[in-house]
Scaffold this motif. Structure first.
Motif, mmCIF file in Angstrom:
data_model
loop_
_atom_site.group_PDB
_atom_site.id
_atom_site.type_symbol
_atom_site.label_atom_id
_atom_site.label_comp_id
_atom_site.label_asym_id
_atom_site.label_seq_id
_atom_site.Cartn_x
_atom_site.Cartn_y
_atom_site.Cartn_z
ATOM 1 N N UNK A 15 0.933 -1.065 0.066
ATOM 2 C CA UNK A 15 -0.018 0.212 0.080
ATOM 3 C C UNK A 15 1.065 1.176 -0.361
ATOM 4 N N UNK A 16 2.281 1.069 0.342
ATOM 5 C CA UNK A 16 2.460 2.763 0.860
ATOM 6 C C UNK A 16 3.101 2.755 -0.751
ATOM 7 N N UNK A 17 3.843 1.871 -1.269
ATOM 8 C CA UNK A 17 4.147 2.172 -2.448
ATOM 9 C C UNK A 17 3.078 3.142 -3.237
ATOM 10 N N UNK A 18 1.866 2.025 -3.313
ATOM 11 C CA UNK A 18 0.653 2.757 -4.324
ATOM 12 C C UNK A 18 0.442 3.711 -3.924
ATOM 13 N N UNK A 19 0.717 4.696 -2.585
ATOM 14 C CA UNK A 19 0.294 5.528 -2.075
ATOM 15 C C UNK A 19 1.836 6.864 -2.573
ATOM 16 N N UNK A 20 2.641 6.233 -3.079
ATOM 17 C CA UNK A 20 4.517 7.476 -3.422
ATOM 18 C C UNK A 20 4.118 7.543 -4.655
ATOM 19 N N UNK A 21 3.438 8.686 -5.474
ATOM 20 C CA UNK A 21 3.086 8.864 -6.624
ATOM 21 C C UNK A 21 4.325 9.733 -7.321
ATOM 22 N N UNK A 22 4.874 10.474 -6.365
ATOM 23 C CA UNK A 22 5.616 11.865 -7.321
ATOM 24 C C UNK A 22 7.133 11.189 -6.313
ATOM 25 N N UNK A 23 7.987 12.002 -6.658
ATOM 26 C CA UNK A 23 9.878 12.195 -6.438
ATOM 27 C C UNK A 23 9.787 13.122 -5.220
ATOM 28 N N UNK A 24 8.478 13.775 -5.227
ATOM 29 C CA UNK A 24 8.935 14.625 -3.610
ATOM 30 C C UNK A 24 8.612 13.903 -2.749
ATOM 31 N N UNK A 25 7.313 12.716 -2.910
ATOM 32 C CA UNK A 25 6.338 11.727 -1.773
ATOM 33 C C UNK A 25 7.639 10.674 -1.324
ATOM 34 N N UNK A 26 9.349 10.143 -2.424
ATOM 35 C CA UNK A 26 9.662 9.244 -2.702
ATOM 36 C C UNK A 26 11.411 9.942 -1.346
ATOM 37 N N UNK A 27 11.179 11.766 -1.701
ATOM 38 C CA UNK A 27 12.445 12.369 -0.853
ATOM 39 C C UNK A 27 11.712 12.251 0.696
ATOM 40 N N UNK A 28 10.548 12.405 1.078
ATOM 41 C CA UNK A 28 9.908 12.503 2.062
ATOM 42 C C UNK A 28 10.082 11.465 3.122
ATOM 43 N N UNK A 29 9.479 9.494 2.464
ATOM 44 C CA UNK A 29 9.485 8.702 2.446
ATOM 45 C C UNK A 29 10.945 8.701 3.212
ATOM 46 N N UNK A 30 12.206 9.165 2.155
ATOM 47 C CA UNK A 30 13.319 7.820 2.589
ATOM 48 C C UNK A 30 14.325 9.367 3.893
#
Length: 186
Positions: free
Chosen positions: A41-56
């Motif tokens: 589910x977390x990957x399904x919600x990661x739709x932008x580069x900014x979201x990926x940066x925030x995850x890291x």
């Protein structure tokens, strides 16, 4: 890649995450989104580069707080996935393992070796006593990984996770430090 790495074998290692790898990681997800997000589910919600940066950033903060350990999976010096221990409870000494791998790297034993290595780190270096893996009942490869590494199926929880608007049944696996079988290289 200039970062701390934990070698597993000649081709495979775990790398400490760096924010400057967010674009590479996001591109990897985008190139294989149907495979990667099928059960996460977390990957399904990661739709932008900014979201990926925030995850890291969130995971790096969790590392500082002792609640998360995220690693990039690196095969032949190329990032091909992620593995982590999250929801760590230091008082009880337990945490949950999660992972994903790009489909072009599957069926090579990569995830099994990474989970085995992460268990060793968790029990020896991170001071944990209990690890959990929650796997969608329909995710046969991940169920096999948990079993190969020595996790015990402790329950099947009906309607345990919401993914794409559908409640999914999950297998709950547990591994205690005292039952951990070290790999041949340890």
């Amino acid at each position: 890649m200039t970062t701390f790495t934990y070698p597993i074998d000649d081709r495979l290692s775990l790398a400490f995450p760096q924010l400057n790898a967010a674009e590479k990681l996001f591109s990897l997800i985008e190139s294989d989104r149907p495979h990667i997000e099928a059960f996460i589910a977390d990957i399904a919600e990661t739709k932008t580069l900014e979201a990926e940066k925030n995850f890291i950033k969130m995971k790096l903060h969790g590392y500082a707080e002792g609640t998360d350990y995220l690693f990039f999976i690196v095969y032949d010096e190329t990032i091909c996935g992620c593995i982590d221990i999250h929801n760590i409870d230091q008082k009880i000494g337990k945490g949950e393992i999660g992972y994903w791998l790009h489909s072009s790297y599957t069926k090579r034993g990569i995830v099994t070796k990474c989970v085995q290595a992460l268990c060793g780190l968790a029990f020896k270096d991170f001071g944990l006593n209990k690890l959990l893996i929650f796997v969608d009942v329909e995710n046969a490869p991940s169920n096999r990984v948990a079993q190969k590494v020595g996790f015990t199926l402790t329950s099947t929880e009906p309607q345990d996770v919401l993914l794409f608007g559908k409640l999914r049944d999950m297998n709950h696996y547990t591994l205690l430090k005292e039952h951990y079988k070290k790999g041949s290289d340890e």
